[in-house]
Scaffold this active site. Structure first.
Site, PDB file in Angstrom:
ATOM      1  N   ARG A 133       0.798  -1.219   0.000  1.00 25.92           N
ATOM      2  CA  ARG A 133       0.000   0.000   0.000  1.00 25.92           C
ATOM      3  C   ARG A 133       0.836   1.277   0.000  1.00 25.92           C
ATOM      4  O   ARG A 133       0.570   2.200  -0.775  1.00 25.92           O
ATOM      5  CB  ARG A 133      -0.939  -0.009   1.223  1.00 25.92           C
ATOM      6  CG  ARG A 133      -2.204  -0.825   1.023  1.00 25.92           C
ATOM      7  CD  ARG A 133      -2.693  -1.431   2.313  1.00 25.92           C
ATOM      8  NE  ARG A 133      -1.707  -2.390   2.806  1.00 25.92           N
ATOM      9  CZ  ARG A 133      -1.665  -3.672   2.400  1.00 25.92           C
ATOM     10  NH1 ARG A 133      -2.542  -4.108   1.528  1.00 25.92           N
ATOM     11  NH2 ARG A 133      -0.734  -4.500   2.864  1.00 25.92           N
ATOM     12  N   THR A 134       1.842   1.353   0.873  1.00 28.58           N
ATOM     13  CA  THR A 134       2.635   2.581   0.937  1.00 28.58           C
ATOM     14  C   THR A 134       3.364   2.815  -0.373  1.00 28.58           C
ATOM     15  O   THR A 134       3.332   3.924  -0.933  1.00 28.58           O
ATOM     16  CB  THR A 134       3.645   2.515   2.099  1.00 28.58           C
ATOM     17  OG1 THR A 134       2.943   2.287   3.320  1.00 28.58           O
ATOM     18  CG2 THR A 134       4.420   3.818   2.218  1.00 28.58           C
ATOM     19  N   LYS A 161      26.321  -4.309  -2.142  1.00 26.99           N
ATOM     20  CA  LYS A 161      27.769  -4.207  -2.347  1.00 26.99           C
ATOM     21  C   LYS A 161      28.446  -3.505  -1.168  1.00 26.99           C
ATOM     22  O   LYS A 161      29.661  -3.300  -1.192  1.00 26.99           O
ATOM     23  CB  LYS A 161      28.070  -3.439  -3.631  1.00 26.99           C
ATOM     24  CG  LYS A 161      27.468  -4.058  -4.889  1.00 26.99           C
ATOM     25  CD  LYS A 161      27.755  -3.166  -6.097  1.00 26.99           C
ATOM     26  CE  LYS A 161      27.127  -3.731  -7.362  1.00 26.99           C
ATOM     27  NZ  LYS A 161      27.365  -2.844  -8.545  1.00 26.99           N
ATOM     28  N   ARG A 182      12.003   3.606   2.964  1.00 26.88           N
ATOM     29  CA  ARG A 182      11.599   2.675   4.029  1.00 26.88           C
ATOM     30  C   ARG A 182      12.794   1.817   4.387  1.00 26.88           C
ATOM     31  O   ARG A 182      13.480   1.291   3.501  1.00 26.88           O
ATOM     32  CB  ARG A 182      10.438   1.785   3.587  1.00 26.88           C
ATOM     33  CG  ARG A 182      10.164   0.631   4.569  1.00 26.88           C
ATOM     34  CD  ARG A 182       8.910  -0.134   4.255  1.00 26.88           C
ATOM     35  NE  ARG A 182       7.720   0.651   4.577  1.00 26.88           N
ATOM     36  CZ  ARG A 182       6.485   0.149   4.523  1.00 26.88           C
ATOM     37  NH1 ARG A 182       6.283  -1.118   4.180  1.00 26.88           N
ATOM     38  NH2 ARG A 182       5.463   0.914   4.833  1.00 26.88           N
ATOM     39  N   HIS A 210       5.924   5.922  11.383  1.00 29.19           N
ATOM     40  CA  HIS A 210       5.393   5.857  10.021  1.00 29.19           C
ATOM     41  C   HIS A 210       4.535   7.114   9.823  1.00 29.19           C
ATOM     42  O   HIS A 210       3.310   7.066   9.921  1.00 29.19           O
ATOM     43  CB  HIS A 210       4.550   4.599   9.842  1.00 29.19           C
ATOM     44  CG  HIS A 210       4.298   4.216   8.418  1.00 29.19           C
ATOM     45  ND1 HIS A 210       4.394   5.115   7.370  1.00 29.19           N
ATOM     46  CD2 HIS A 210       3.948   3.024   7.851  1.00 29.19           C
ATOM     47  CE1 HIS A 210       4.108   4.487   6.237  1.00 29.19           C
ATOM     48  NE2 HIS A 210       3.840   3.220   6.502  1.00 29.19           N
TER      49      HIS A 210
END
Length: 386
Positions: A133-134, A161, A182, A210
């Site tokens: 959703r986000t 890396k 995120r 959030h």
């Protein structure tokens, strides 16, 4: 435990909410000129059209709403924040301005209009944790505003890396006009923000915060009930790890007379720092280990969260609490008619599918509001008027 034992009678006495009259199966409330009220009407759905071909009318109005919010929030003068990494620097007035723009975005989306407000702008999305959703709502928000998205997922990034998060964020900031990040580590987004040359928006940092979810949650409460002042909220589930709960409770402290019932297993109770914060702000709250029907009968908002399997140290610990709380139709028979059920999603088993047909189930409307809030935030933080 920083709880308020005497809240029991208060819950029963102070919960009569102005939203007692249902409207089309949904809670309603008289509108008022306060900051947390909402317009009574929404724009009807009409045939698709391109705002850029509208003679500047609708697009100009949308742009004016965005610039007005930028000015009122002190963003144009550089007096205020330019990154959104936490809700802690937001004021109630900020929420009002964001919500006003979100209303305009919802009207445009309902009319299936195509804005060019962010035409030529690029948004980079950098996700180190799964998201449906986000991630999708940020992409949809940017597309509806005429911009484009450069997606970067952890498995394909130079993080494999050994590249540092700061370098990755700085790189994306050189390519794009805004970055959405995120990350599984708490505090990681705030730590990376100083290295980002463009606005950085948090899409969640581990069990920390959030911000955009909390904004859409408060927007939904306001939209569904008509006000946030005086609401009684029951929060159920994994309160220790839920970043959505941590951010939501901080924003609820901006409103008056909000009362809380916090339901969780003892090992997943709200962190001490959050309980202290609630007490310092004079917020009345009680803690429970089970959902009491006497409490449920008086709440305006039932906010349910899942047990976050990815945050547990072992499978055994997760299984010990999995399925502890399940919201069913029979349980909701003890709740008010004029209340709403919310969930940040994804849902596992904590809300039975049968509840989806209950008009009080607001979680899919809540989810859709996420796109409007993120449209508003992208426009406010990225748009530069010529």
């Amino acid at each position: 435990v920083r709880s308020t034992p005497e809240l029991g009678p208060t819950l029963a006495a102070a919960r009569s909410h102005p939203s007692a009259v249902p409207r089309d199966g949904r809670a309603a409330a008289p509108r008022s000129p306060a900051l947390d009220t909402v317009p009574a009407q929404r724009s009807p759905v009409v045939a698709p059209r391109d705002l850029s071909l509208d003679g500047g009318g609708a697009e100009a109005e949308l742009q004016a709403a965005v610039v007005d919010a930028q000015q009122r929030m002190g963003l144009l003068s550089g007096e205020r924040w330019r990154h959104l990494v936490s809700v802690q620097h937001l004021t109630r007035a900020d929420l009002h301005h964001v919500f006003s723009v979100a209303e305009a975005m919802r009207s445009a989306a309902a009319a299936r209009t195509c804005s060019r407000l962010l035409h030529g702008y690029v948004l980079a999305t950098l996700f180190y944790e799964p998201s449906s959703r986000t991630y999708a709502s940020f992409c949809a928000a940017m597309a509806r505003l005429g911009g484009s998205v450069v997606p970067v997922h952890a498995e394909y990034s130079s993080a494999r890396k050994g590249e540092s998060l700061r370098d990755s964020v700085r790189t994306m900031g050189e390519y794009a006009d805004g970055v959405v990040l995120r990350h599984p580590q708490r505090g990681s987004v705030a730590a990376a923000a100083p290295s980002c040359p463009v606005p950085l928006l948090s899409a969640g940092d581990g069990d920390g915060e959030h911000p955009t979810q909390a904004l859409l949650d408060v927007f939904t409460i306001r939209d569904e009930l008509g006000t946030v002042n005086g609401v009684a909220v029951m929060v159920v589930g994994d309160l220790r790890h839920s970043r959505t709960v941590h951010s939501l409770l901080r924003l609820l402290l901006l409103y008056g007379r909000v009362t809380l019932v916090l339901v969780s297993p003892p090992e997943l109770r709200l962190p001490e720092e959050m309980r202290t914060l609630l007490s310092e702000h004079g917020c009345q709250f009680e803690e429970r280990e089970r959902i009491e029907r006497s409490d449920l009968a008086h709440v305006d908002v039932l906010y349910v969260t899942r047990m976050q399997k990815e945050r547990f140290a072992s499978e055994q610990e997760y299984k010990h609490v999995f399925g502890r709380y399940v919201i069913t139709a029979s349980l909701l028979a003890h709740a008010k008619r004029a209340m709403i059920i919310m969930h940040p999603l994804p849902r596992v088993n904590e809300i039975a599918v049968e509840v989806d047909e209950d008009p009080r189930a607001a979680y899919f409307r809540q989810m859709k509001n996420g796109m409007y809030i993120r449209m508003a935030l992208l426009a406010i933080l990225l748009f530069k008027a010529k």
